[in-house]
Structure formats: C-alpha cells, structure tokens
Design a protein around this motif. Sequence first.
Motif, PDB file in Angstrom:
ATOM      1  N   GLY A   1      43.736  41.074  43.049  1.00 57.47           N
ATOM      2  CA  GLY A   1      45.099  41.589  43.190  1.00 57.47           C
ATOM      3  C   GLY A   1      45.170  42.597  44.309  1.00 57.47           C
ATOM      4  N   LYS A   2      45.939  43.653  44.089  1.00 60.20           N
ATOM      5  CA  LYS A   2      46.161  44.650  45.150  1.00 60.20           C
ATOM      6  C   LYS A   2      45.175  45.817  45.092  1.00 60.20           C
ATOM      7  N   ARG A   3      44.264  45.781  44.164  1.00 58.10           N
ATOM      8  CA  ARG A   3      43.287  46.871  43.963  1.00 58.10           C
ATOM      9  C   ARG A   3      43.967  48.209  43.661  1.00 58.10           C
TER      10      ARG A   3
ATOM     11  N   ARG B   1      42.995  49.991  39.463  1.00 56.84           N
ATOM     12  CA  ARG B   1      41.864  50.917  39.260  1.00 56.84           C
ATOM     13  C   ARG B   1      42.228  52.334  39.680  1.00 56.84           C
TER      14      ARG B   1
ATOM     15  N   THR C   1      43.369  45.841  36.039  1.00 58.71           N
ATOM     16  CA  THR C   1      43.914  44.666  35.329  1.00 58.71           C
ATOM     17  C   THR C   1      43.299  43.393  35.869  1.00 58.71           C
TER      18      THR C   1
ATOM     19  N   ASN D   1      43.890  39.853  36.998  1.00 58.26           N
ATOM     20  CA  ASN D   1      45.062  39.088  37.453  1.00 58.26           C
ATOM     21  C   ASN D   1      44.765  37.604  37.277  1.00 58.26           C
TER      22      ASN D   1
ATOM     23  N   ILE E   1      42.206  45.557  29.900  1.00 54.45           N
ATOM     24  CA  ILE E   1      41.368  45.431  28.701  1.00 54.45           C
ATOM     25  C   ILE E   1      40.923  46.847  28.335  1.00 54.45           C
TER      26      ILE E   1
ATOM     27  N   PHE F   1      37.229  48.674  28.283  1.00 55.30           N
ATOM     28  CA  PHE F   1      36.217  47.818  28.928  1.00 55.30           C
ATOM     29  C   PHE F   1      35.979  48.269  30.363  1.00 55.30           C
TER      30      PHE F   1
ATOM     31  N   GLY G   1      33.729  46.632  33.838  1.00 54.12           N
ATOM     32  CA  GLY G   1      32.836  45.569  34.307  1.00 54.12           C
ATOM     33  C   GLY G   1      33.587  44.691  35.285  1.00 54.12           C
TER      34      GLY G   1
ATOM     35  N   LEU H   1      35.016  41.195  36.390  1.00 52.44           N
ATOM     36  CA  LEU H   1      35.404  39.911  35.791  1.00 52.44           C
ATOM     37  C   LEU H   1      35.922  38.918  36.836  1.00 52.44           C
ATOM     38  N   TYR H   2      35.859  39.269  38.105  1.00 55.10           N
ATOM     39  CA  TYR H   2      36.382  38.380  39.149  1.00 55.10           C
ATOM     40  C   TYR H   2      35.711  37.016  39.098  1.00 55.10           C
TER      41      TYR H   2
HETATM   42  N1  LIG Z   1      39.214  47.482  31.552  1.00 53.40           N
HETATM   43  C1  LIG Z   1      39.400  46.524  32.465  1.00 53.40           C
HETATM   44  N2  LIG Z   1      40.419  45.638  32.329  1.00 53.40           N
HETATM   45  C2  LIG Z   1      40.610  44.682  33.266  1.00 53.40           C
HETATM   46  N3  LIG Z   1      39.847  44.531  34.356  1.00 53.40           N
HETATM   47  C3  LIG Z   1      38.803  45.389  34.541  1.00 53.40           C
HETATM   48  C4  LIG Z   1      38.547  46.414  33.611  1.00 53.40           C
HETATM   49  N4  LIG Z   1      37.483  47.124  34.048  1.00 53.40           N
HETATM   50  C5  LIG Z   1      37.083  46.566  35.177  1.00 53.40           C
HETATM   51  N5  LIG Z   1      37.846  45.518  35.507  1.00 53.40           N
HETATM   52  C6  LIG Z   1      37.656  44.743  36.743  1.00 53.40           C
HETATM   53  O1  LIG Z   1      38.534  45.310  37.716  1.00 53.40           O
HETATM   54  C7  LIG Z   1      39.405  44.319  38.255  1.00 53.40           C
HETATM   55  C8  LIG Z   1      40.811  44.854  38.375  1.00 53.40           C
HETATM   56  O2  LIG Z   1      40.906  46.027  39.134  1.00 53.40           O
HETATM   57  P1  LIG Z   1      42.237  46.311  39.950  1.00 53.40           P
HETATM   58  O3  LIG Z   1      42.098  47.621  40.650  1.00 53.40           O
HETATM   59  O4  LIG Z   1      43.422  46.129  39.060  1.00 53.40           O
HETATM   60  O5  LIG Z   1      42.100  45.222  41.039  1.00 53.40           O
HETATM   61  P2  LIG Z   1      42.893  43.854  41.317  1.00 53.40           P
HETATM   62  O6  LIG Z   1      43.655  44.194  42.503  1.00 53.40           O
HETATM   63  O7  LIG Z   1      41.864  42.824  41.606  1.00 53.40           O
HETATM   64  O8  LIG Z   1      43.692  43.565  40.123  1.00 53.40           O
HETATM   65  C9  LIG Z   1      39.362  43.161  37.289  1.00 53.40           C
HETATM   66  O9  LIG Z   1      39.536  41.908  37.901  1.00 53.40           O
HETATM   67  C10 LIG Z   1      37.962  43.275  36.670  1.00 53.40           C
HETATM   68  O10 LIG Z   1      37.026  42.558  37.448  1.00 53.40           O
END
Ligand SMILES: Nc1ncnc2c1ncn2[C@@H]1O[C@H](COP(=O)(O)OP(=O)(O)O)[C@@H](O)[C@H]1O
Length: 326
Positions: free
Chosen positions: A207-209, A212, A218, A220, A270, A273, A275, A277-278
């Motif tokens: 996603g848009k990072r 975090r 989240t 995506n 989640i 959690f 970790g 998950l990409y």
């Molecule tokens: N608690 C969590 N819930 C969902 N994703 C998490 C979680 N902790 C780590 N991740 C990881 O972080 C990624 C999402 O970070 P995020 O900043 O939202 O980036 P994105 O732009 O890819 O959505 C998820 O795809 C997963 O790999």
Amino acid sequence: MYAKAVYAGGVGPLEVFHTIAQAAAGAPAAVACGYFDGLHIGHAAVVGRAVQRAREEGLCAGVFTFTRAGGSPERKAGAGEIVTEADKYAILDAWGVQRVLAPDFSEFHNLEPEAFFDEVLVRRMGARVVCCGADFRFGRAAAGGAALLEKLCASRGVALEIVPEVLCGGVRVSSTRIREMLAAGDVKEAGRLLGRAFGYRLTVVHGKRLGRTIDSPTINQRFPKSFVRLRHGVYAAAAVVDGALLPAVANIGLRPTVEQTDAVNSETYIIGFSGDLYGRQIEVRLLEFLRDEQKFASVDALRARIQADARASVPIAKAYIEKTGK
Ligand SMILES: Nc1ncnc2c1ncn2[C@@H]1O[C@H](COP(=O)(O)OP(=O)(O)O)[C@@H](O)[C@H]1O
Ligand SMILES: Cc1cc2nc3c(=O)[nH]c(=O)nc-3n(C[C@H](O)[C@H](O)[C@H](O)COP(=O)(O)O)c2cc1C
C-alpha cells in the motif's frame, strides 16, 4: 489456464479439473451438482449428501460446478461471487470432496441435457449417484430440470437425491439473500446463512506505507473484479495467520482520506501482531459492521478513529475466537 490442480487437506488430496475435455473418465462417484456460490448451509446439505453416499457405498465424492469467466447462465449474470474460486475448492476439500470438475460455463452451455448427463456426469464424473437441489437446471438454455433428471437417472441406473431446501428464519437460504445482506453490511446474518463467518483469503499487496506511521499497519488486499459487493465501512474482524485466529479490524472501501480511486480495497489491522505478511495469502473474516467509511479532515483524526475502531473490535473478535476455538 491449468487443466488440473491438486489441493492438500480434507480426507485426501482434492483433484480439480478445469476442462471437461481433460478430465479423465472418473471412478464410480456420488456427484453433487450446482454452481454453489458461497457454499452456504443449503449447499452444505447437497454436497454433504454426496459425501455421505460416497462413504456408505465406496464411491468417490465428486462435485460438478463451473466458472463464469466466458459466460454465465442468465439467472446468475451480474451476481458477484461470495467465495473466490480458490476458497470454493478449499471449502469443498474441507467438506470431504475428493474430485471436482469445474469447467467454464462456455465449455458446456450448448450441450443438450441428455448429452450433458451422459458425457459430463456419467462418463467424465463416473456418476452412480447424483445429488442436487430442487431448482437445479442443466443443458442448453437450462432446458433440463428435476423431472428430466429423474427420467435420465432412472433410464441409466443412476440413483438421484433431490435434497430439500434449507430454511433460515422460515425463508429459503440462497446466495441472493446472502448478497443482499453483504451489500447492507449485515455480515453477522450472512454468516448465519453461510454456516461460518463471511471471509476471503487473498494475497497481501503493498500500500502507501502510511499505516505503520500512524500505529496501525494494515494488510492490503484487492478483491477480484467478479467479487460480491460489500458495504463500505469498518468491520470487527479476525485474521488467520499461520493457523492462528487473531483479533483484527478491517476497512472495506476507497479510503477517501488518503486516496482518490475506484478500486475497492480491504485493509486489515491485525491487533497485537507484528511481522511481514507481504505476498502471503491471508484469510480475513468479517464479524460485525462497526461504522461507515469517512473522509477525515486530517491523518491525525484518522489515526485516532482507527484506534477507537480497534478497541471496539477487540471484544467482538475475542468472543468469536473463543467460540470458534481456532
Ligand atoms: N499488526 C499488523 N497488521 C497488519 N499488517 C502488519 C502488522 N504488523 C506488521 N504488518 C506488516 O506491515 C504491512 C503494512 O504496513 P503499512 O505501513 O500499512 O504498509 P502498506 O502500505 O503496505 O499497507 C503489512 O502488509 C504486513 O506485512
Ligand atoms: C480500522 C480502519 C478504519 C479505517 N477507516 C478509514 C476511513 O474511515 N476513511 C479512510 O479514508 N480510510 C480509512 N482507513 C484506511 C486508512 O486510510 C489506511 O489504512 C491508511 O491510510 C494506511 O494505508 P496503507 O496501508 O496504504 O499504508 C481505515 C483503516 C482501518 C484499518
């Protein structure tokens, strides 16, 4: 397209044939027939009878179903799919089905009912028992129904079970009813008709990072174009990670605060959690609608709201996880 895939799990590996032409003549089987979108409790009754007959009579447990990429029976045109194709096979596998023939509708829609019965059900699927619902139609222009099926089965020495309708709240359980519930955000009621929480297993994409940076990373996930329409908004949810059910909160929609798009996104935080998950296939289950999607004036306001959504989801998700047990 691949002709045959093998899924692991259930009572043994499930074989899936994607074309009639490439399905070898089958071992003697009890075969459930239908499109089975959603695999709801009505479908479970039909497939369950075939699985049971197969066990009792030493037959293979088979399902004849189809995909709709190249065309669709008229009464199913435009209806979004409640389960993805991969989830459909995974659920059939868990129900004890051993062999699925799932050609595209375009491969057989011109067959006359008798040809469909003889060539597809009897020869390719090895049908000795056929199970279907009372409204099952087959053959060109959906010409065949229960009466013709009865006649064909009797003349070919095939046993037939027309499984009675399953009701919920006095009303017939149907994919159409479930679609209406999902469009209204009523995932709880949809879950009752499905016999399990409504959910989807899809690949995690980037996603848009941004998540975090606002304390709510989240996953995506993009829905296939053919997927059922869901009410946009925030849902109490649970996610399956490495076989464990974890509390989560999901937003289904267009995220108007951070984006201008018409691609519907499923985003799931989640709770608790951490970790990577990409690229993984993660199952998300929607448990209860919490609120509509909104356009927030600032990312800070969005951050605060997501934290409140997570707090609202936790007791619902925990109660579900406790009840479900895994
Ligand atoms: N608690 C969590 N819930 C969902 N994703 C998490 C979680 N902790 C780590 N991740 C990881 O972080 C990624 C999402 O970070 P995020 O900043 O939202 O980036 P994105 O732009 O890819 O959505 C998820 O795809 C997963 O790999
Ligand atoms: C529980 C939850 C509720 C959300 N609600 C909204 C919302 O009402 N409006 C909106 O524009 N985005 C909403 N979002 C999406 C966020 O905008 C998105 O998760 C955030 O921008 C992070 O994006 P990223 O995963 O691409 O980094 C929500 C996300 C979650 C997890």
